[in-house]
Design a protein around this motif. Sequence first.
Motif: not given
Ligand SMILES: Cc1cc2nc3c(=O)[nH]c(=O)nc-3n(C[C@H](O)[C@H](O)[C@H](O)COP(=O)(O)OP(=O)(O)OC[C@H]3O[C@@H](n4cnc5c(N)ncnc54)[C@H](O)[C@@H]3O)c2cc1C
Length: 495
Positions: A98, A144, A146-147, A150, A153, A185, A187, A201, A452
């Motif tokens: 980032r 940023y 933008i999520i 957790q 979900r 998250l 970064t 989302k 996904f």
């Molecule tokens: C190191 C790191 C840095 C990041 N930096 C940034 C940043 O700078 N800015 C920012 O905004 N975001 C950042 N992110 C966040 C990133 O955008 C999110 O991790 C990403 O959008 C996925 O969302 P989540 O982690 O909540 O995963 P979830 O949406 O909770 O999904 C996790 C897992 O659950 C399962 N799952 C959940 N729902 C479903 C479904 N409907 N269908 C099938 N499988 C499903 C899948 O196995 C999926 O991989 C970062 C993430 C990481 C790991």
Amino acid sequence: MRTGKQYLKSLNDGRTVILDGEVVGHVLEHPAFANVARTMAELFDIAADPANGMQFHSEEINGPANRTFAAPRTQEELVLRRQAIEKWAKHTHGWVGRSPDHVGTFFAAFGSHPDVFKNEERDFAGNVERYYRKVLSENLYLSYAIIPPQVSRATTASGWEGEYLQVGVVRETEEGIIVRGSQMLATGAAIADEVFVTCIKPLGPDDVDFAVSFAIPVATDGLKLYCRRPFAPAATSEFDYPLTSHYDEPDALVVFDDVLIPWDRVFINRNIDTLRRQFFDTGAHALGNWQAQIRFSTKLKFIASVARKVTQVNGTDKIPGVQEKLGELAAIVQSVESAVLAAEYTATTDDAGMRLPGKSALYGAMGLQSETYPRVISILRDLVGGGVLQLPSSIADMTSSVTRPDMERYVQSPGVASEERVKLFKLAWDIIGSEFAGRHQQYEMFYAGAPFVVRGAYTYRNYGYDALVAELDTFLGSYSVDSTVNGAGTGMEGA
Ligand SMILES: Cc1cc2nc3c(=O)[nH]c(=O)nc-3n(C[C@H](O)[C@H](O)[C@H](O)COP(=O)(O)OP(=O)(O)OC[C@H]3O[C@@H](n4cnc5c(N)ncnc54)[C@H](O)[C@@H]3O)c2cc1C
């Protein structure tokens, strides 16, 4: 243009960065942030030196600006933009995900499509234009979030127990909106100038309070950054952890305790439709993620170079089975660079005159990234064997007169002195095995959304299946039961 020194000076601004239950004072004085902030400062210095070709004349501010923040209008500008992004990515060998060019790119696209943000009550479109000019003129470093956090979900935020767990609008005042809640998250936020907050989302009709988009300085009253455990402080030396020690970008949960967002910093207020359109109708998602692929390609080439050198040092590079593994690695790495260039080659110009990389190539590479990266790491892991653990515990074993003779005798290779060998294998460990390495695997798999989402929402929808199926239908329409019965197309005509 702002220099690295000016950027570093601006970080002492009273921001609320939290580690281990305490507010960190000046981030530059904390080992978690000092070195990575200096890395960012180096990037600003590279951009500020005209000799590096990273500047352009911006019509928006009528002056020089950072090329990575430019909205490309021609193919030539798209190419120059890619080269500028590569320049920065090469400086960190792709290990800074980032860097300021990532979120800056999104604002280049927003600023070129202010109409998307148009609102009858407030001049949000004007806010976006003015903010983009600010990014250009101040050479800003944006992060940023933008999520949504957790929490669950299974539903969106309106279905969660507890109010305002995701950042949302609590009320409006004459000065602006008051927001409360959290977002993941961010970064880099702990060492960035500003944080851009919104939600990519999809939201439901009951989530309207969470349909916001705004940017504010990190040092804003009520804004707190809860950082994950940093890895840099545990890096015993640059020699022991060459990547961790320079590129450990902090990730943070962003929390808002009833924070005032002044109206001129609001881009969307309680509008689910505009929220959805901001990333996709402006081209921001494609342009921003192309930056990420350019950086990713640079990183993969760096990892490939380490793999190749390890096999040379270990004397395995002449073995056909090893060459086959290096060949697979080369194929993967080349396919990502090819996708970057294919996206450039298939670029199109949108209605606002912005040149956008071809989406099929771009999202095609992204759709495989959650497998590409682990596979690349797995090949390197395979090639290094136990060599990454047959290493001195730290640089101290290399400098102590008691232990150094053993290091020089036993930890070396033909024609490769001990220090050189240890250096290379410590670097390999920082790529495959350190905590920094583990975080990078998670980063590459998730930074653009869960796999996904990337495949289902981006790769699938942008591939162009309709055109392919239309061609297939033409072929299927070229023969039928009748033509087959009559012998046409069977090679038996006239028999
Ligand atoms: C190191 C790191 C840095 C990041 N930096 C940034 C940043 O700078 N800015 C920012 O905004 N975001 C950042 N992110 C966040 C990133 O955008 C999110 O991790 C990403 O959008 C996925 O969302 P989540 O982690 O909540 O995963 P979830 O949406 O909770 O999904 C996790 C897992 O659950 C399962 N799952 C959940 N729902 C479903 C479904 N409907 N269908 C099938 N499988 C499903 C899948 O196995 C999926 O991989 C970062 C993430 C990481 C790991």
